[in-house]
Design a protein around this motif. Structure first.
Motif, mmCIF file in Angstrom:
data_model
loop_
_atom_site.group_PDB
_atom_site.id
_atom_site.type_symbol
_atom_site.label_atom_id
_atom_site.label_comp_id
_atom_site.label_asym_id
_atom_site.label_seq_id
_atom_site.Cartn_x
_atom_site.Cartn_y
_atom_site.Cartn_z
ATOM 1 N N ALA A 11 -6.698 -5.676 -7.540
ATOM 2 C CA ALA A 11 -5.292 -5.458 -7.924
ATOM 3 C C ALA A 11 -4.353 -6.456 -7.269
ATOM 4 O O ALA A 11 -3.416 -6.937 -7.901
ATOM 5 N N ASP A 65 -13.192 -7.414 -4.544
ATOM 6 C CA ASP A 65 -13.377 -8.574 -3.660
ATOM 7 C C ASP A 65 -14.027 -8.143 -2.347
ATOM 8 O O ASP A 65 -14.999 -8.740 -1.888
ATOM 9 N N LYS A 90 -3.374 2.132 -5.447
ATOM 10 C CA LYS A 90 -2.660 2.722 -6.597
ATOM 11 C C LYS A 90 -1.273 2.094 -6.743
ATOM 12 O O LYS A 90 -0.840 1.745 -7.835
ATOM 13 N N SER A 91 -0.583 1.958 -5.609
ATOM 14 C CA SER A 91 0.793 1.461 -5.689
ATOM 15 C C SER A 91 0.836 -0.018 -6.052
ATOM 16 O O SER A 91 1.771 -0.461 -6.715
ATOM 17 N N VAL A 92 -0.198 -0.771 -5.636
ATOM 18 C CA VAL A 92 -0.248 -2.184 -6.049
ATOM 19 C C VAL A 92 -0.373 -2.230 -7.567
ATOM 20 O O VAL A 92 0.334 -2.975 -8.252
ATOM 21 N N GLY A 152 -1.403 7.265 3.090
ATOM 22 C CA GLY A 152 -0.167 8.052 3.179
ATOM 23 C C GLY A 152 1.088 7.230 2.986
ATOM 24 O O GLY A 152 2.164 7.643 3.387
ATOM 25 N N THR A 153 0.961 6.043 2.372
ATOM 26 C CA THR A 153 2.163 5.249 2.126
ATOM 27 C C THR A 153 3.046 5.942 1.093
ATOM 28 O O THR A 153 4.251 6.030 1.251
ATOM 29 N N THR A 154 2.415 6.428 0.025
ATOM 30 C CA THR A 154 3.184 7.115 -1.013
ATOM 31 C C THR A 154 3.123 8.615 -0.738
ATOM 32 O O THR A 154 2.033 9.169 -0.642
ATOM 33 N N ASN A 188 -4.822 4.968 0.017
ATOM 34 C CA ASN A 188 -5.028 3.575 0.417
ATOM 35 C C ASN A 188 -6.060 2.823 -0.417
ATOM 36 O O ASN A 188 -6.817 2.015 0.119
ATOM 37 N N VAL A 189 -6.095 3.110 -1.707
ATOM 38 C CA VAL A 189 -7.074 2.424 -2.553
ATOM 39 C C VAL A 189 -6.426 1.384 -3.462
ATOM 40 O O VAL A 189 -7.109 0.723 -4.239
HETATM 41 N N1 LIG Z 1 -8.560 -6.798 -0.593
HETATM 42 C C1 LIG Z 1 -7.879 -6.029 -1.438
HETATM 43 N N2 LIG Z 1 -6.879 -5.299 -0.964
HETATM 44 C C2 LIG Z 1 -6.197 -4.519 -1.822
HETATM 45 C C3 LIG Z 1 -6.513 -4.448 -3.206
HETATM 46 N N3 LIG Z 1 -5.657 -3.583 -3.794
HETATM 47 C C4 LIG Z 1 -4.853 -3.126 -2.827
HETATM 48 N N4 LIG Z 1 -5.151 -3.693 -1.642
HETATM 49 C C5 LIG Z 1 -4.536 -3.431 -0.333
HETATM 50 O O1 LIG Z 1 -4.796 -2.081 -0.029
HETATM 51 C C6 LIG Z 1 -3.743 -1.518 0.732
HETATM 52 C C7 LIG Z 1 -3.302 -0.233 0.110
HETATM 53 O O2 LIG Z 1 -2.613 -0.447 -1.107
HETATM 54 P P1 LIG Z 1 -1.614 0.651 -1.716
HETATM 55 O O3 LIG Z 1 -1.268 0.199 -3.092
HETATM 56 O O4 LIG Z 1 -0.503 0.934 -0.778
HETATM 57 O O5 LIG Z 1 -2.570 1.907 -1.767
HETATM 58 P P2 LIG Z 1 -2.242 3.391 -2.316
HETATM 59 O O6 LIG Z 1 -3.472 3.833 -3.011
HETATM 60 O O7 LIG Z 1 -0.978 3.389 -3.086
HETATM 61 O O8 LIG Z 1 -2.100 4.149 -0.927
HETATM 62 P P3 LIG Z 1 -1.365 5.568 -0.622
HETATM 63 O O9 LIG Z 1 -0.014 5.514 -1.231
HETATM 64 O O10 LIG Z 1 -1.341 5.603 0.870
HETATM 65 O O11 LIG Z 1 -2.243 6.627 -1.189
HETATM 66 C C8 LIG Z 1 -2.663 -2.593 0.797
HETATM 67 O O12 LIG Z 1 -2.782 -3.259 2.027
HETATM 68 C C9 LIG Z 1 -3.026 -3.534 -0.347
HETATM 69 O O13 LIG Z 1 -2.609 -4.867 -0.106
HETATM 70 C C10 LIG Z 1 -7.605 -5.245 -3.684
HETATM 71 O O14 LIG Z 1 -7.968 -5.241 -4.846
HETATM 72 N N5 LIG Z 1 -8.242 -6.015 -2.752
#
Ligand SMILES: Nc1nc2c(ncn2[C@@H]2O[C@H](COP(=O)(O)OP(=O)(O)OP(=O)(O)O)[C@@H](O)[C@H]2O)c(=O)[nH]1
Ligand SMILES: [Mg+2]
Length: 687
Positions: free
Chosen positions: A157, A130, A27-29, A46-48, A24-25
């Motif tokens: 991101a 942010d 990565k996928s964005v 745990g999305t991915t 949830n940091v």
């Molecule tokens: N405020 C803010 N939110 C962000 C930023 N980047 C991502 N998010 C939010 O963070 C959440 C997680 O983003 P993902 O890209 O799903 O994270 P991930 O690291 O792929 O997560 P997993 O697949 O669960 O490991 C989403 O709600 C995004 O909208 C950012 O730079 N700022």
């Protein structure tokens, strides 16, 4: 862009970069931003759960970018973490883009230290800059760069900011940071080093993994190293553990964590948080409060009901089914079919034709038969348009669409993780922790995908119980759609809803509790990162809903069509009445339903929402009572969701377990249905 083959190993020589980091940091964005390819993004860990691949255009040529499941430690706890650890170790030439949540620096640096020990090259993105700024944090990135030897890039991101270096940079330096471990561990590392030569960039990092005693790592090494060498490695690890008389993993983890803390103290400063966060903060507090949390849940469910139940199942179905399909599309289709496929209907007769030349008559009758067959196949009782597409597109689709929108909103808001924490206590009763709530809630979207998400759970016991409960009693979006519609159209009212949901919830808890007693294994305390509430991005909700709608149209509608075609053929070949007779004891005697509901159960084998939809016609024709609808719906809710879910159950849990679960689920479904029928007989409730 070259087309991606299914197997990454065939991409030898292709430059690869792995997006790596805690859950949830973002990565996928970032993956989406760099590849222009949408992957699921949600605000919960745990999305991915599997690796996603895509091409990123760089000056030096296309680079293969891999998005990996979030990981908290390279000594994995769950199956999705094993996937990330394995991909990292098997592609040791690949660069790493580590994504860190800037608000949670220590947790990220704990991983950066491990990347250093593995001698990897890459860059770190300090994402969510942010939010870190709103919380009043400042990070000394120059100092971090000095410590680790790689760039630390602040980024947001979701606003595509701070990512330009990732698009242009080609040669990444190596992470360098070395920790001194207690003497015996250092000695063991020297002894282990020769065995890991050539396996990765740094024998030291691999040796530390072995010393930590992670069994999945030894499974990974199997086949990569000769058995004799593996035995020697294990012997050294054992000898060191005995000599130190302690758990080596704990020592190694603690040393790394202390180091991460030390660096964090050096580079992180916090001033007063900015005011804008306040409204969210109070909502965040309420959502976890033992009483306030449940009140908020009530409010959320009420809005969900208004949007999905009233607007989706009522208003939108009204527009599409009644106004569009019934008043316009059906009459038009019937007229067209009558015109293109003429044949005498039962009340008409063939006398005029029959008196003529017998050869012509035979050909004509033959054509009439084909026309009638096609006519019924398209718009008959079990017709492609009248049944499959009307159910799929006019009744279920509007409800599913509203549900996907609302669900996407809750996901992105960050509500689901908080719900997990709130329900943690209740779930503990059945040997599950709050993390298990997450796949169960995701099951409300799609049980098949939620079954894959059980990979985020830490123990085998939890994974088995949740897979079973998903198959047994968590209704998916499409099924909720039919239920909402039937409760509305069948006039079951709030009592019907209460009884149906009461039974489903009770079954989840009783079955979960019993399963936790029967299935052996450990239970884990809840360790779940709770994300903050975030204002959802409309673009993401739109893209996510679009992806889900695409899945619905590509995967669900074809099953409806195939199911309807099979039912139609069974009817034509007069097998349907035979099956109805065979199912008579179960359907009529045991469940007290009309004989016609046998076909609904047959449909339920393809997808349980489709089975539930089988009751719609009976309800519309008035040949089924409200009590019977309730019994039928409850039984079908407790079925295995769909063929796809059964296949995934088998894939994730193995043949034996998958089939066993299927049989048990079926027995429970019919048992509960029969009991409900009798209870309703003894204590008639006016619905
Ligand atoms: N405020 C803010 N939110 C962000 C930023 N980047 C991502 N998010 C939010 O963070 C959440 C997680 O983003 P993902 O890209 O799903 O994270 P991930 O690291 O792929 O997560 P997993 O697949 O669960 O490991 C989403 O709600 C995004 O909208 C950012 O730079 N700022
Ligand atoms: Mg992801």
């Amino acid at each position: 862009m070259p087309k991606l083959p299914n197997d990454t190993r065939t991409l030898l020589g292709v430059q690869k970069t792995i997006l790596f980091g805690n859950p949830n940091v973002g990565k996928s964005v970032i993956f989406g931003r760099l590849t222009n390819q949408y992957v699921a993004v949600s605000n919960y860990p745990g999305t991915t759960v599997t690796i996603t691949r895509g091409w990123m255009n760089q000056a030096s040529g296309p680079v293969l970018l891999l998005d990996s499941p979030g990981i908290n430690n390279l000594l994995p706890n769950s199956e999705d973490e094993v996937v990330t650890r394995n991909i990292l170790l098997s592609t040791h030439e690949a660069d790493i883009v580590q994504v860190i949540d800037a608000k949670n620096l220590k947790r990220g640096l704990f991983l950066t230290i491990q990347l250093s020990e593995l001698g990897r090259s890459g860059v770190v993105v300090l994402n969510m800059w942010d939010e870190a700024q709103l919380a009043g944090y400042t990070v000394d990135t120059a100092r971090l760069q000095q410590i680790f030897g790689v760039s630390f890039l602040p980024a947001v991101a979701i606003h595509n900011s701070g990512l330009s270096d990732l698009r242009t940079k080609r040669e990444y330096p190596s992470f360098h940071y070395e920790i001194q471990y207690p003497g015996l561990i250092e000695e063991a590392l020297k002894e282990l080093a020769p065995y890991f030569q050539g396996l990765g960039k740094s024998p030291r990092g691999l040796g530390l993994m072995a010393l930590s005693g992670d069994s999945t790592y030894f499974q990974f090494l199997h086949g990569k190293l000769p058995a004799a060498i593996l035995e020697k490695i294990q012997a050294i690890c054992k000898k060191t553990a005995v000599a130190m008389n302690t758990d080596l993993r704990q020592i190694i983890d603690n040393t790394r964590m202390a180091e991460a803390q030390k660096i964090t103290n050096l580079v992180l400063r916090q001033s007063y948080p900015k005011k804008e966060k306040r409204i969210w903060s109070s909502l965040e507090e309420i959502s976890l409060h033992p009483i306030g949390g449940f009140l908020l849940l009530g409010v959320v469910l009420y809005f969900l009901y208004l949007f999905v139940g009233i607007f989706g199942a009522g208003t939108m179905v009204g527009w599409i089914e009644e106004s569009l399909f019934e008043n316009h599309l059906h009459p038009l289709l019937i007229k067209t079919c009558d015109f293109l496929l003429p044949f005498p209907h039962e009340h008409e007769h063939n006398e005029g034709i029959l008196t003529k030349d017998s050869k012509v008559t035979a050909t004509l009758l033959w054509w009439q038969k084909i026309f009638r067959f096609l006519h019924d196949f398209l718009i008959g009782e079990y017709g492609l348009f009248t049944m499959a597409l009307t159910y799929g597109l006019a009744i279920i689709f509007p409800v599913v669409l509203t549900f996907f929108l609302a669900f996407g909103l809750l996901e992105d808001l960050g509500y689901l993780s908080r719900l997990s924490v709130l329900l943690n206590q209740i779930f503990r009763l059945m040997g599950l922790n709050g993390k298990a709530v997450l796949p169960m809630i995701l099951g409300l979207g799609c049980d098949t995908m939620a079954t894959v998400t059980t990979r985020i759970l830490d123990t085998r016991k939890e994974r088995i119980i949740v897979t079973f409960l998903l198959a047994l009693a968590v209704p998916c979006s499409a099924q909720l759609a039919v239920i909402m519609f039937l409760l509305e159209a069948g006039g079951l009212g709030w009592k019907g809803i209460m009884i149906w949901s009461g039974i489903v919830v009770a079954i989840i808890f009783i079955a979960g509790f019993l399963a936790s007693l029967i299935i052996k294994g450990e239970e884990n305390p809840l360790i779940l990162e709770i994300p903050p509430f975030r204002l959802p991005l409309l673009r993401n909700i739109f893209l996510k809903t679009l992806a889900r709608v695409e899945w619905y149209l590509k995967e669900v509608i074809p099953i409806f069509i195939i199911g309807t075609a099979i039912l139609f053929l069974l009817k034509e070949l007069e097998f349907l009445s035979v099956i109805e007779k065979l199912l008579h004891p179960l359907v009529v005697t045991w469940l007290g339903l009309p004989q016609e509901s046998a076909s609904a159960f047959l449909m339920g084998f393809f997808r349980r929402d489709y089975g539930a939809a089988g009751f719609i016609k009976m309800a519309q024709e008035g040949i089924i009572t409200k009590q019977q609808i309730l019994v039928g719906l409850t039984t079908i809710t407790l079925f295995v969701p769909c063929v796809a879910n059964l296949l995934v159950m088998v894939k994730e849990r193995g043949w034996k377990m998958g089939i066993n679960m299927f049989v048990i689920v079926m027995i429970i479904a019919f048992l509960i249905g029969g009991i409900l029928h009798r209870v309703l007989q003894w204590f008639p409730i006016a619905l």
